[in-house]
Design an enzyme around this catalytic site. Structure first.
Site, PDB file in Angstrom:
ATOM      1  N   GLY A 238       0.786  -1.234   0.000  1.00  0.00           N
ATOM      2  CA  GLY A 238       0.000   0.000   0.000  1.00  0.00           C
ATOM      3  C   GLY A 238       0.813   1.276   0.000  1.00  0.00           C
ATOM      4  O   GLY A 238       0.244   2.363  -0.103  1.00  0.00           O
ATOM      5  N   PRO A 282       5.192  -4.809  -0.211  1.00  0.00           N
ATOM      6  CA  PRO A 282       4.958  -3.773  -1.210  1.00  0.00           C
ATOM      7  C   PRO A 282       5.147  -4.272  -2.639  1.00  0.00           C
ATOM      8  O   PRO A 282       5.971  -5.150  -2.900  1.00  0.00           O
ATOM      9  CB  PRO A 282       6.016  -2.717  -0.872  1.00  0.00           C
ATOM     10  CG  PRO A 282       7.106  -3.455  -0.186  1.00  0.00           C
ATOM     11  CD  PRO A 282       6.501  -4.670   0.455  1.00  0.00           C
ATOM     12  N   GLY A 283       4.375  -3.704  -3.537  1.00  0.00           N
ATOM     13  CA  GLY A 283       4.576  -3.929  -4.962  1.00  0.00           C
ATOM     14  C   GLY A 283       4.937  -2.596  -5.586  1.00  0.00           C
ATOM     15  O   GLY A 283       6.071  -2.335  -5.984  1.00  0.00           O
ATOM     16  N   ARG A 284       3.939  -1.704  -5.590  1.00  0.00           N
ATOM     17  CA  ARG A 284       4.066  -0.416  -6.274  1.00  0.00           C
ATOM     18  C   ARG A 284       5.329   0.364  -5.879  1.00  0.00           C
ATOM     19  O   ARG A 284       6.032   0.880  -6.739  1.00  0.00           O
ATOM     20  CB  ARG A 284       2.834   0.440  -5.939  1.00  0.00           C
ATOM     21  CG  ARG A 284       2.748   1.710  -6.733  1.00  0.00           C
ATOM     22  CD  ARG A 284       1.559   2.574  -6.294  1.00  0.00           C
ATOM     23  NE  ARG A 284       0.396   1.837  -5.950  1.00  0.00           N
ATOM     24  CZ  ARG A 284      -0.614   1.556  -6.782  1.00  0.00           C
ATOM     25  NH1 ARG A 284      -0.590   2.001  -8.009  1.00  0.00           N
ATOM     26  NH2 ARG A 284      -1.653   0.850  -6.359  1.00  0.00           N
ATOM     27  N   ARG A 319      -5.099   1.013 -16.071  1.00  0.00           N
ATOM     28  CA  ARG A 319      -5.406   1.848 -14.900  1.00  0.00           C
ATOM     29  C   ARG A 319      -6.244   3.104 -15.202  1.00  0.00           C
ATOM     30  O   ARG A 319      -7.171   3.399 -14.462  1.00  0.00           O
ATOM     31  CB  ARG A 319      -4.111   2.220 -14.167  1.00  0.00           C
ATOM     32  CG  ARG A 319      -3.292   0.998 -13.751  1.00  0.00           C
ATOM     33  CD  ARG A 319      -2.098   1.329 -12.868  1.00  0.00           C
ATOM     34  NE  ARG A 319      -2.519   1.701 -11.534  1.00  0.00           N
ATOM     35  CZ  ARG A 319      -2.551   2.918 -11.071  1.00  0.00           C
ATOM     36  NH1 ARG A 319      -2.172   3.928 -11.836  1.00  0.00           N
ATOM     37  NH2 ARG A 319      -2.974   3.161  -9.859  1.00  0.00           N
ATOM     38  N   TYR A 323      -9.716   2.891 -13.116  1.00  0.00           N
ATOM     39  CA  TYR A 323      -9.844   3.711 -11.899  1.00  0.00           C
ATOM     40  C   TYR A 323      -9.933   5.205 -12.189  1.00  0.00           C
ATOM     41  O   TYR A 323     -10.033   5.999 -11.250  1.00  0.00           O
ATOM     42  CB  TYR A 323      -8.615   3.526 -10.986  1.00  0.00           C
ATOM     43  CG  TYR A 323      -8.186   2.117 -10.729  1.00  0.00           C
ATOM     44  CD1 TYR A 323      -8.985   1.254  -9.977  1.00  0.00           C
ATOM     45  CD2 TYR A 323      -6.960   1.649 -11.197  1.00  0.00           C
ATOM     46  CE1 TYR A 323      -8.564  -0.038  -9.717  1.00  0.00           C
ATOM     47  CE2 TYR A 323      -6.535   0.356 -10.935  1.00  0.00           C
ATOM     48  CZ  TYR A 323      -7.343  -0.481 -10.199  1.00  0.00           C
ATOM     49  OH  TYR A 323      -6.918  -1.758  -9.939  1.00  0.00           O
ATOM     50  N   CYS A 350     -12.029  -0.279 -29.143  1.00  0.00           N
ATOM     51  CA  CYS A 350     -13.377   0.172 -29.492  1.00  0.00           C
ATOM     52  C   CYS A 350     -14.230   0.351 -28.242  1.00  0.00           C
ATOM     53  O   CYS A 350     -15.225  -0.360 -28.035  1.00  0.00           O
ATOM     54  CB  CYS A 350     -14.016  -0.831 -30.451  1.00  0.00           C
ATOM     55  SG  CYS A 350     -12.974  -1.128 -31.875  1.00  0.00           S
ATOM     56  N   TYR A 379       1.477  -2.740 -11.874  1.00  0.00           N
ATOM     57  CA  TYR A 379       0.108  -2.891 -12.381  1.00  0.00           C
ATOM     58  C   TYR A 379      -0.026  -2.338 -13.798  1.00  0.00           C
ATOM     59  O   TYR A 379      -1.052  -1.768 -14.163  1.00  0.00           O
ATOM     60  CB  TYR A 379      -0.902  -2.233 -11.420  1.00  0.00           C
ATOM     61  CG  TYR A 379      -0.710  -2.708 -10.003  1.00  0.00           C
ATOM     62  CD1 TYR A 379      -1.044  -4.016  -9.663  1.00  0.00           C
ATOM     63  CD2 TYR A 379      -0.152  -1.889  -9.018  1.00  0.00           C
ATOM     64  CE1 TYR A 379      -0.833  -4.487  -8.371  1.00  0.00           C
ATOM     65  CE2 TYR A 379       0.064  -2.344  -7.737  1.00  0.00           C
ATOM     66  CZ  TYR A 379      -0.274  -3.641  -7.413  1.00  0.00           C
ATOM     67  OH  TYR A 379      -0.061  -4.114  -6.144  1.00  0.00           O
TER      68      TYR A 379
HETATM   69  N1  LLP Z   1      -0.384  -7.764  -0.749  1.00  0.00           N
HETATM   70  C1  LLP Z   1      -1.608  -8.096  -1.165  1.00  0.00           C
HETATM   71  C2  LLP Z   1      -2.314  -9.222  -0.535  1.00  0.00           C
HETATM   72  C3  LLP Z   1      -2.212  -7.364  -2.190  1.00  0.00           C
HETATM   73  O1  LLP Z   1      -3.435  -7.699  -2.615  1.00  0.00           O
HETATM   74  C4  LLP Z   1      -1.517  -6.287  -2.794  1.00  0.00           C
HETATM   75  C5  LLP Z   1      -2.143  -5.495  -3.824  1.00  0.00           C
HETATM   76  C6  LLP Z   1      -0.210  -5.996  -2.327  1.00  0.00           C
HETATM   77  C7  LLP Z   1       0.310  -6.757  -1.296  1.00  0.00           C
HETATM   78  C8  LLP Z   1       0.646  -4.912  -2.913  1.00  0.00           C
HETATM   79  O2  LLP Z   1       0.104  -3.646  -2.771  1.00  0.00           O
HETATM   80  P1  LLP Z   1       0.939  -2.347  -3.199  1.00  0.00           P
HETATM   81  O3  LLP Z   1       2.117  -2.226  -2.314  1.00  0.00           O
HETATM   82  O4  LLP Z   1       1.334  -2.505  -4.610  1.00  0.00           O
HETATM   83  O5  LLP Z   1      -0.028  -1.244  -2.998  1.00  0.00           O
HETATM   84  N2  LLP Z   1      -4.384  -2.696  -9.492  1.00  0.00           N
HETATM   85  C9  LLP Z   1      -4.266  -1.579  -8.574  1.00  0.00           C
HETATM   86  C10 LLP Z   1      -3.621  -1.977  -7.277  1.00  0.00           C
HETATM   87  C11 LLP Z   1      -4.380  -3.059  -6.573  1.00  0.00           C
HETATM   88  C12 LLP Z   1      -3.626  -3.625  -5.432  1.00  0.00           C
HETATM   89  C13 LLP Z   1      -4.170  -4.936  -5.044  1.00  0.00           C
HETATM   90  N3  LLP Z   1      -3.378  -5.604  -4.101  1.00  0.00           N
HETATM   91  C14 LLP Z   1      -3.572  -0.421  -9.263  1.00  0.00           C
HETATM   92  O6  LLP Z   1      -3.338  -0.512 -10.452  1.00  0.00           O
HETATM   93  O7  LLP Z   1      -3.319   0.610  -8.647  1.00  0.00           O
END
Ligand code: LLP
Length: 430
Positions: A238, A282-284, A319, A323, A350, A379
């Site tokens: 997050g 974290p991912g993002r 995205r 969103y 389309c 993402y």
């Molecule tokens: N852990 C779990 C269980 C998750 O479902 C997610 C993301 C993360 C970690 C990593 O979250 P981050 O650090 O990246 O915020 N598609 C959306 C984001 C959806 C996130 C869903 N879960 C976008 O494009 O912004």
């Protein structure tokens, strides 16, 4: 907003020292291009912010944000673990060299096949609902089990990014969690974790200690109520990234300091939890600003509005359509030219929702000019699709000043590869 891997050299965009136009001519467009250096930098910044303050800490990278094997290999070499949402992500993490003990499998609404795959993989299983435990136990008793808690509230940049609270499909409220851990204990499980993921792309530093406190209070009541200790407590991902000029960076050091303080304060005051490791996933934060999407202008239309069409649309980067998300769009080969038009940037799909950016100020553009969409490392590719029978884009990495293709562009023949037309459908012609 601009990561340091992006530079304007005399009107041309360079990504880690290579001209965007050169990347496009080497690999074609649409192309996702990533800076290896920036991924490592981001990883080290967030990892050290936490690790400096708590040695009993682990970072698991959210594979769903970017599932390129090169990304995973880079992060494994940095020492990350992997947060996997499904069997294919477990498989990819394993291929990238992650040990199964360093993987967390957090699925939701799992099938039996998925539970069985997860169990056999040796990953730590994090269950999204209590009754899933009985289904999992049919495949054996895991050494350690974790449950995903819905802390009752969440936060995200867009409504669609809130993953906890009354409307969320994820996790379980405290009462259900209490039942779940009790059942796990009765089933002979002795090692436990606890997890939440309450929302994505949060730039408010105060949110993280506040939600950690909420989770720790729940963890404390579960541990004292049932007499169990936790091996880890996972506060999810997050951690936000600025996409827009007016947004500022998340002060990760401050966030880590506040989170670790709350975490340790609650462990000390509860006294029943043991000494759980602090997990984040974290991912993002790690990959977002390391990725750029390069697209070629295909046609410029002057209608009631101006439209700049390009070969990247909602199929390439979902995205904006999903969103209403904002991504900066820069004219990669005309960075210094006067911005003379205001246009909607669109793909070739389309759908009238196929708008990648609204009312953007851009220079005069013509077919063949290059556009760069920023902050697409998370993402981006992982949410791309084949809609409108469009092929998936290519992915490249810049490593040590050299560009490498890391995922081939799909080709049209891929559309027929797995299709089977039953001969019976031809009967009218027989
Ligand atoms: N852990 C779990 C269980 C998750 O479902 C997610 C993301 C993360 C970690 C990593 O979250 P981050 O650090 O990246 O915020 N598609 C959306 C984001 C959806 C996130 C869903 N879960 C976008 O494009 O912004």
């Amino acid at each position: 907003m601009f990561a340091d891997c992006i530079e304007n050299r005399k009107g041309k965009m360079f990504i880690d020292g290579i001209a965007a136009e050169e990347l496009a001519s080497m690999f074609g467009t649409p192309l996702y291009a990533y800076s290896e250096r920036r991924i490592r930098e981001n990883y080290r910044r967030i990892h050290s912010a936490f690790y400096r303050r708590r040695k009993n800490f682990r970072l698991n990278f959210a594979v769903k944000s970017n599932n390129n094997l090169t990304t995973l290999s880079i992060l494994r070499s940095e020492g990350a673990g992997a947060d996997c949402s499904c069997p294919a992500e477990i498989m990819l993490a394993r291929m990238a060299g992650f040990e199964s003990s360093r993987m967390l499998y957090s699925g939701n609404y799992n099938t039996d096949e998925e539970l069985s795959y997860g169990f056999d993989s040796g990953a730590i299983i994090n269950l999204d609902d209590g009754p899933l435990l009985e289904r999992l136990l049919r495949f054996g008793r895991p050494g350690v089990v974790s449950f995903r808690i819905n802390p009752g509230t969440g936060k995200g940049k867009y409504e669609g990014l809130v993953t906890a609270g009354p409307d969320a499909k994820f996790g379980m409220m405290e009462e259900e969690a209490m039942r779940a851990y009790r059942r796990a204990k009765e089933a002979g499980i002795r090692r436990f974790g606890l997890h939440m993921m309450s929302g994505s792309n949060v730039l408010d530093p105060e949110y993280f200690p506040a939600i950690t406190e909420r989770l720790m209070d729940i963890a404390g009541r579960i541990s004292s109520g049932l007499g169990i200790e936790f091996e880890f407590i996972d506060i999810g991902g997050g951690f936000g990234v600025p996409y827009q000029e007016e947004e500022s960076e998340l002060p990760i050091d401050e966030v880590a300091q506040m989170v670790v303080a709350k975490f340790e304060e609650r462990i000390a005051s509860t006294r029943t939890m043991g000494d759980p490791a602090l997990f984040i996933e974290p991912g993002r934060y790690i990959v977002c600003d390391a990725g750029v999407l390069l697209a070629s202008v295909t046609h410029v239309k002057k209608a009631v509005k101006n439209f700049v069409g390009c070969d990247a649309g909602m199929n390439t980067l979902l995205r904006p359509a999903l969103y209403g998300a904002y991504h900066e769009i820069l004219p990669a080969g005309k960075m210094d030219e006067a911005k003379t038009i205001v246009a909607n940037v669109t793909g070739q799909i389309c759908e009238n929702t196929d708008i990648m950016g609204r009312d953007r100020k851009l220079p005069d553009l013509a077919p063949g000019d290059l556009l760069a969409f920023l902050n697409v490392g998370a993402y981006g590719y992982s949410m791309a699709s084949n809609y409108n029978t469009r092929t998936m884009p290519a992915e490249a990495f810049i490593i040590g000043g050299k560009a490498y293709l890391t995922r081939e562009r799909e080709t049209m023949t891929d559309f027929v590869r797995r299709q089977i037309v039953p001969p019976a459908v031809m009967r009218d012609e027989q």
